[in-house]
Scaffold this active site. Structure first.
Site, PDB file in Angstrom:
ATOM      1  N   PRO A  12       0.711  -1.157   0.156  1.00 53.31           N
ATOM      2  CA  PRO A  12       0.175  -0.408  -0.350  1.00 53.31           C
ATOM      3  C   PRO A  12       0.902   1.130  -0.146  1.00 53.31           C
ATOM      4  CG  PRO A  12       0.023  -0.633   1.634  1.00 53.31           C
ATOM      5  CD  PRO A  12       0.256  -2.295   1.142  1.00 53.31           C
ATOM      6  N   ASN A  13       0.143   2.314  -0.722  1.00 53.22           N
ATOM      7  CA  ASN A  13       0.413   3.476  -0.594  1.00 53.22           C
ATOM      8  C   ASN A  13       2.164   3.653  -1.424  1.00 53.22           C
ATOM      9  OD1 ASN A  13      -1.201   4.523   0.380  1.00 53.22           O
ATOM     10  ND2 ASN A  13      -0.005   4.028   2.775  1.00 53.22           N
ATOM     11  N   ARG A  20       4.724  10.774  -1.961  1.00 53.39           N
ATOM     12  CA  ARG A  20       4.388  11.419  -1.007  1.00 53.39           C
ATOM     13  C   ARG A  20       5.165  11.166  -0.254  1.00 53.39           C
ATOM     14  NH1 ARG A  20       4.396   5.105   2.118  1.00 53.39           N
ATOM     15  NH2 ARG A  20       3.753   5.964   4.269  1.00 53.39           N
ATOM     16  N   TYR A  25      11.287   8.938   1.387  1.00 49.70           N
ATOM     17  CA  TYR A  25      11.033   7.425   0.101  1.00 49.70           C
ATOM     18  C   TYR A  25      11.586   8.542  -1.295  1.00 49.70           C
ATOM     19  CZ  TYR A  25       7.783   6.056   3.766  1.00 49.70           C
ATOM     20  OH  TYR A  25       7.570   4.907   4.635  1.00 49.70           O
ATOM     21  N   ASN A  76       8.073  -5.715  -1.050  1.00 49.00           N
ATOM     22  CA  ASN A  76       7.951  -4.283  -0.212  1.00 49.00           C
ATOM     23  C   ASN A  76       6.787  -3.917  -0.445  1.00 49.00           C
ATOM     24  OD1 ASN A  76       8.250  -2.135   1.300  1.00 49.00           O
ATOM     25  ND2 ASN A  76       9.348  -1.459  -0.713  1.00 49.00           N
ATOM     26  N   ALA A  79       3.081  -0.367   4.562  1.00 48.21           N
ATOM     27  CA  ALA A  79       2.576  -1.052   6.038  1.00 48.21           C
ATOM     28  C   ALA A  79       1.909  -2.384   6.798  1.00 48.21           C
ATOM     29  CB  ALA A  79       1.393  -0.272   6.646  1.00 48.21           C
ATOM     30  N   HIS A  82       4.482  -4.839   8.639  1.00 48.80           N
ATOM     31  CA  HIS A  82       3.974  -4.654   9.689  1.00 48.80           C
ATOM     32  C   HIS A  82       2.761  -4.939  11.098  1.00 48.80           C
ATOM     33  CE1 HIS A  82       7.453  -1.755   9.497  1.00 48.80           C
ATOM     34  NE2 HIS A  82       6.881  -1.068   8.917  1.00 48.80           N
ATOM     35  N   ASP A  89       1.650 -16.181   6.389  1.00 52.97           N
ATOM     36  CA  ASP A  89       1.388 -17.298   6.450  1.00 52.97           C
ATOM     37  C   ASP A  89       1.334 -17.539   4.243  1.00 52.97           C
ATOM     38  OD1 ASP A  89       0.779 -17.496   8.759  1.00 52.97           O
ATOM     39  OD2 ASP A  89      -1.484 -17.406   8.947  1.00 52.97           O
ATOM     40  N   GLU A 100      13.141  -9.210   1.790  1.00 57.12           N
ATOM     41  CA  GLU A 100      11.663  -8.783   2.131  1.00 57.12           C
ATOM     42  C   GLU A 100      12.847  -6.440   1.658  1.00 57.12           C
ATOM     43  OE1 GLU A 100       9.202  -6.382   6.246  1.00 57.12           O
ATOM     44  OE2 GLU A 100      10.935  -8.280   5.612  1.00 57.12           O
ATOM     45  N   HIS A 102      12.608  -3.133   2.401  1.00 58.00           N
ATOM     46  CA  HIS A 102      11.962  -1.280   2.331  1.00 58.00           C
ATOM     47  C   HIS A 102      12.776  -0.327   1.469  1.00 58.00           C
ATOM     48  CE1 HIS A 102       9.019  -2.977   5.568  1.00 58.00           C
ATOM     49  NE2 HIS A 102       9.814  -3.937   5.332  1.00 58.00           N
ATOM     50  N   MET A 103      12.832   1.314   1.275  1.00 61.04           N
ATOM     51  CA  MET A 103      13.174   2.147   1.287  1.00 61.04           C
ATOM     52  C   MET A 103      13.711   3.176   1.733  1.00 61.04           C
ATOM     53  SD  MET A 103      10.733   3.505  -1.721  1.00 61.04           S
ATOM     54  CE  MET A 103      11.823   4.676  -2.364  1.00 61.04           C
ATOM     55  N   SER A 104      13.630   3.014   2.998  1.00 57.47           N
ATOM     56  CA  SER A 104      13.706   4.198   4.619  1.00 57.47           C
ATOM     57  C   SER A 104      14.079   2.971   5.649  1.00 57.47           C
ATOM     58  CB  SER A 104      12.388   4.448   4.881  1.00 57.47           C
ATOM     59  OG  SER A 104      11.658   3.214   5.582  1.00 57.47           O
ATOM     60  N   ARG A 109      13.057   4.810  12.413  1.00 56.97           N
ATOM     61  CA  ARG A 109      11.906   5.816  12.934  1.00 56.97           C
ATOM     62  C   ARG A 109      10.939   4.884  13.519  1.00 56.97           C
ATOM     63  NH1 ARG A 109       9.220   5.170   6.783  1.00 56.97           N
ATOM     64  NH2 ARG A 109       7.554   6.779   7.683  1.00 56.97           N
ATOM     65  N   ARG A 113       7.531   0.071  13.734  1.00 51.24           N
ATOM     66  CA  ARG A 113       8.042   0.259  12.563  1.00 51.24           C
ATOM     67  C   ARG A 113       8.715  -0.927  12.670  1.00 51.24           C
ATOM     68  NH1 ARG A 113       5.383   2.925   8.187  1.00 51.24           N
ATOM     69  NH2 ARG A 113       4.156   5.039   8.886  1.00 51.24           N
TER      70      ARG A 113
END
Length: 149
Positions: A12-13, A20, A25, A76, A79, A82, A89, A100, A102-104, A109, A113
């Site tokens: 998402p997002n 954003r 990001y 990625n 959210a 988390h 599963d 996995e 994550h850009m940040s 943070r 997170r």
């Protein structure tokens, strides 16, 4: 010989990249991420299927579709990493190499997170490298496919 398929999934997002929170990001868009992944895939001699959704159920379904179809997953989860035990599963059920991304740097943070459920299914986690993390993740999955091949 058929090139291995690595599915690159975005949660998402991430469709809002470039708009954003650019201070977190960066300015790159999701289209930029896809182009970077396509270039990395060409260099690695793999095929990618690049997708993004804001829906948890759709993301879970896409993971499930990977079983028997793909050789590995770069995800990625945004959210959902988390919050989603369902995503964890599904990733465990497909029995594929997962990296996995994550850009940040999620560890610099908010405290919520710092933990991701997806990490329990991932062989590795790349965070804090911006969009370059995707290229590193594709390299890692390609290496795992070759090692297991």
């Amino acid at each position: 010989m058929k090139r291995p398929l690595i599915v690159v999934l975005n949660g998402p997002n991430l469709n809002m990249l470039g708009l954003r929170q650019p201070d977190i990001y960066g300015e790159a868009t999701l289209d930029d991420v896809e182009q970077l992944c396509l270039q990395a895939a060409e260099r690695l001699d793999v095929t990618i299927d690049f997708r993004q959704t804001n829906g948890e159920g759709e993301l879970v379904s896409w993971v499930q579709e990977c079983r028997g179809r793909a050789s590995g997953i770069v995800i990625n989860p945004a959210a959902y990493g988390h919050t989603s035990i369902a995503l964890l599963d599904a990733l465990l059920a497909v029995e594929l190499p997962v990296i996995e991304v994550h850009m940040s740097n999620i560890h610099r943070r908010e405290a919520f997170r710092h933990h991701t459920y997806v990490s329990q299914a991932a062989r590795g986690v790349i965070c804090g490298l911006g969009i370059r993390g995707y290229a590193h993740a594709l390299q890692a999955v390609a290496d795992m496919i070759e090692d297991e091949g």
